[in-house]
Design a protein around this motif. Structure first.
Motif, short mmCIF file in Angstrom:
data_model
loop_
_atom_site.label_atom_id
_atom_site.label_comp_id
_atom_site.label_asym_id
_atom_site.label_seq_id
_atom_site.Cartn_x
_atom_site.Cartn_y
_atom_site.Cartn_z
N ALA A 5 128.34 106.48 1.21
CA ALA A 5 128.23 105.02 1.29
C ALA A 5 129.22 104.44 2.28
CB ALA A 5 128.43 104.42 -0.09
N ASP A 6 130.30 105.17 2.60
CA ASP A 6 131.35 104.60 3.45
C ASP A 6 131.40 105.23 4.84
OD1 ASP A 6 132.38 107.05 2.85
OD2 ASP A 6 134.42 106.32 2.53
N LYS A 54 131.17 101.53 -3.15
CA LYS A 54 130.88 102.07 -1.81
C LYS A 54 131.97 103.00 -1.32
CE LYS A 54 127.33 99.62 0.42
NZ LYS A 54 126.88 99.37 1.78
#
Lengths: 428, 259
Positions: free
Chosen positions: B166-167, A35
């Motif tokens: 994603a972050d 992530k």
């Protein structure tokens, strides 16, 4: 961040980097990890296009335009009186991240003038890439320049952080290089290329045995040649190119029409037109070699050292080989279909699929999207309407040219008459 | 007599309509969106009730008869919202279900070719959104962008942006269709909200967006100008790549905002 200072540096160092044409961001397999930020496993994306019609995919900058070399063709050459600037490592990192998060870019393309020696410069480039990967957890695309003459250890390290590495040979022939860049040696370009090629092969084979082997330059390496600065023929350029593809497993060779930036008498003078048409023909030839299964010797050889400017290289090849035509689109295999002028690889695929259902006629072929104005002289299909006349190559060529328009039409004559025009009296 | 099946505009509604053509054994039928359907003297109207069970049966049936790509293409072509695409799709589905081999590459069938071309257009628009979205960082730490794509492509963009950012929290809002996709660091949500025109006004920029936001946009504009090679100017090619209708969302193409 001191925006005013950064803006000034960015203007200088982006301006200096723009002559490098490579901007691809595809071919890497780096997926998002834990992530973190970024992903470059998909296809390349062009986020914008400048007014010259070129794609903007990466933040393309020089780390510095201070340079100890004096290559005549280069805008950052030592003797050129221009503003100089240098980015700090952290500045490049911050800028890349800020642009990436806003979806402006696919990643970073970092090059540099050689400010002390090859290794110091290379080391600094690697620092930027390393910081991005390790501190920012950045999985976007990184293209680093291999600095000619950089040591093997540094090249090995560079590939661990970069997706693509490239070193520009710039001048296609050794004599040209000697004339225009007396400080540089051809071996200095070749050495890092060879190292990167070897490392890629080695890492790939290790990866087969040990799964968590890190990837090494997953998008491979590329190079660039300047066109029209040093008097090479098209054949010389393309044979050099074919050599690099074969010898170093290049992903791409770029051709960059020389943009006059100097009053140096060794070079075309300022105001000379950029040879864009020639550049285009070279790219077409490059594509024929890589995707259409042509051999360079079929397209350029002793008898035909230069590409035609008024017709594309595939058509030109077909006109020299009329005995191989017409080709039956409903029967011919893929390699033959790919040789029909006016039929691209996308159309070849469509034809192969569609003809399994029925025989194709002219209407089908047009709907699929082939250029019948060129291809009709070279194919037969499920129809009784054919070009029945036995025409010579010259006749076909003139028929095709009559029916086509091109913004380069003025250029054909210009390029053809380059030498004869000198004798034309100034009667206008 | 021709029958017109009118559905609610959703993909499920469309598949329910397909189910109905089989159930009622229609031979001469046209499927149309509710808001577009116009009465004519020569056809009979019938409203389709969206039924997810029926829709699922059609979708599952197709899974057995189509390649995965072929099935995806039905959805992608549907997202084009082109008038009449439903009937091309019905033709595609009927042929898929009745023939043994995969028919999605029969490009000499004009309806199949039309679908292939439509899919291409939708994919191109999806790719353009991947490229032309320009996030601006709001004071709440949200990366925010608005778009008005030609086709309804945001559902196709969701995964790309989720993998890439994603972050960070982000939201892409389709102003034309009045919904957006929002990523909250865990998953994608479909949201509707009121987007004020004010956010485009330079005077309001510092109210909604972070202090540095404007500076980064200016840096980007500067970069965009510096990287251009004037002696190679080619506006025709430029416009071909970035048609004018996309300019309003590209910070590098909007002239510098003045207060």
């Amino acid at each position: 961040m001191n925006f005013e200072r950064i803006k000034e540096k960015l203007n200088i160092l982006a301006d200096a980097a723009k002559y490098d044409v490579s901007c691809s961001s595809s071919g890497s397999k780096r997926a998002n990890k834990n992530k973190g930020l970024g992903d470059s496993s998909g296809m390349g994306i062009c986020h914008s296009y400048t007014e010259d019609g070129r794609c903007v995919s990466l933040l393309k900058i020089l780390l510095t335009n201070h340079c100890i070399f004096d290559c005549a063709y280069c805008v950052t050459r030592k003797s050129n009186d221009i503003k100089r600037a240098a980015f700090k490592v952290q500045e490049v990192v911050d800028l890349t991240i800020a642009f990436y998060r806003r979806n402006y870019i696919e990643g970073l393309f970092l090059s540099s003038g050689i400010f002390k020696d090859a290794d110091t410069t290379m080391e600094r480039l690697i620092q930027v890439a390393k910081k991005l990967r390790e501190e920012e957890n950045f999985n976007g695309y990184i293209h680093l320049k291999s600095i000619p003459g950089a040591s093997d250890e540094l090249m090995r390290e560079a590939g661990l952080y970069a997706d693509r590495l490239s070193v520009n040979i710039e001048i296609p022939s050794e004599t040209g290089l000697k004339l225009l860049a007396p400080d540089k040696k051809r071996e200095d370009f070749i050495k890092p290329m060879q190292k990167v090629k070897d490392e890629i092969i080695q890492y790939k084979s290790e990866k087969k045995l040990i799964k968590n082997t890190p990837v090494y330059a997953p998008a491979g390496q590329s190079t660039q040649m300047i066109i029209g600065a040093s008097g090479e023929t098209d054949a010389e350029i393309m044979y050099t190119s074919a050599y690099f593809y074969k010898q170093f497993n290049m992903k791409r060779v770029y051709y960059s029409g020389y943009i006059p930036i100097s009053y140096d008498t060794r070079l075309p003078s300022i105001g000379t037109e950029v040879p864009m048409l020639r550049e285009n023909r070279l790219y077409q030839t490059d594509w024929l070699l890589r995707f259409y299964g042509f051999d360079i010797r079929e397209l350029l050889n002793k008898e035909y050292p230069n590409l035609d400017s008024d017709i594309d290289p595939k058509l030109s090849w077909a006109l020299r080989n009329l005995h191989l035509f017409p080709i039956d689109v409903n029967k011919a295999d893929k390699t033959l279909l790919a040789r029909i002028p006016g039929v691209g690889m996308k159309s070849v695929q469509k034809i192969l699929h569609a003809r399994r259902f029925r025989n194709l006629n002219w209407e089908h072929l047009k709907a699929i999207g082939i250029a019948t104005n060129r291809s009709k002289y070279f194919i037969v299909c499920d129809s009784n309407k054919f070009e029945t006349k036995d025409r010579t190559a010259a006749q076909i060529k003139s028929l095709i040219l009559q029916q086509s328009t091109s913004k380069y039409k003025a250029t054909y004559n210009h390029q053809l008459n380059l030498f004869s025009s000198i004798e034309t009296p100034l009667a206008i | 007599m021709k029958t017109t099946l009118v559905y609610d505009g959703t993909f499920e509604g469309f598949l329910s309509a397909v189910f109905q053509t089989y159930e009622e054994k229609h031979t001469n039928v046209s499927i149309e969106k509710k808001e577009l359907a116009a009465a004519t003297f020569f056809s009979e109207y019938s409203c389709v009730i969206t039924d997810s069970e029926k829709a699922n049966r059609v979708w599952k049936g197709l899974a057995q008869q189509c390649t995965a790509e072929g099935k995806n293409n039905i959805y992608k072509a549907f997202l084009s919202e082109i008038v009449g695409i439903e009937n091309s799709l019905l033709h595609f589905i009927k042929r898929s279900l009745s023939e043994k081999r995969h028919i999605d590459k029969d490009f000499a069938d004009s309806e199949i070719l039309k679908i292939a071309k439509t899919v291409k257009m939708v994919q191109r628009e999806k790719h353009r959104m991947d490229a032309f979205v320009r996030f601006r960082l709001t004071k709440d730490g949200l990366y925010f962008a608005t778009v008005t794509p030609d086709f309804n492509v945001l559902p196709l963009n969701a995964r790309h942006f989720k993998n890439r950012y994603a972050d960070q929290k982000w939201l892409i809002y389709d102003l034309k269709r009045k919904y957006g996709i929002y990523y909250d660091l865990k998953e994608i949500k479909y949201v509707t909200l009121q987007v004020s025109e004010e956010i485009y006004k330079a005077s309001q920029a510092t109210y909604y967006f972070t202090e540095d936001e404007q500076a980064f946009q200016e840096l980007w504009q500067n970069y965009f100008t510096s990287t251009n090679i004037a002696s190679r100017k080619n506006m025709k090619l430029h416009l071909q790549h970035v048609p004018k209708r996309y300019w309003k969302y590209l910070s590098e193409k909007t002239p510098k905002l003045k207060n």
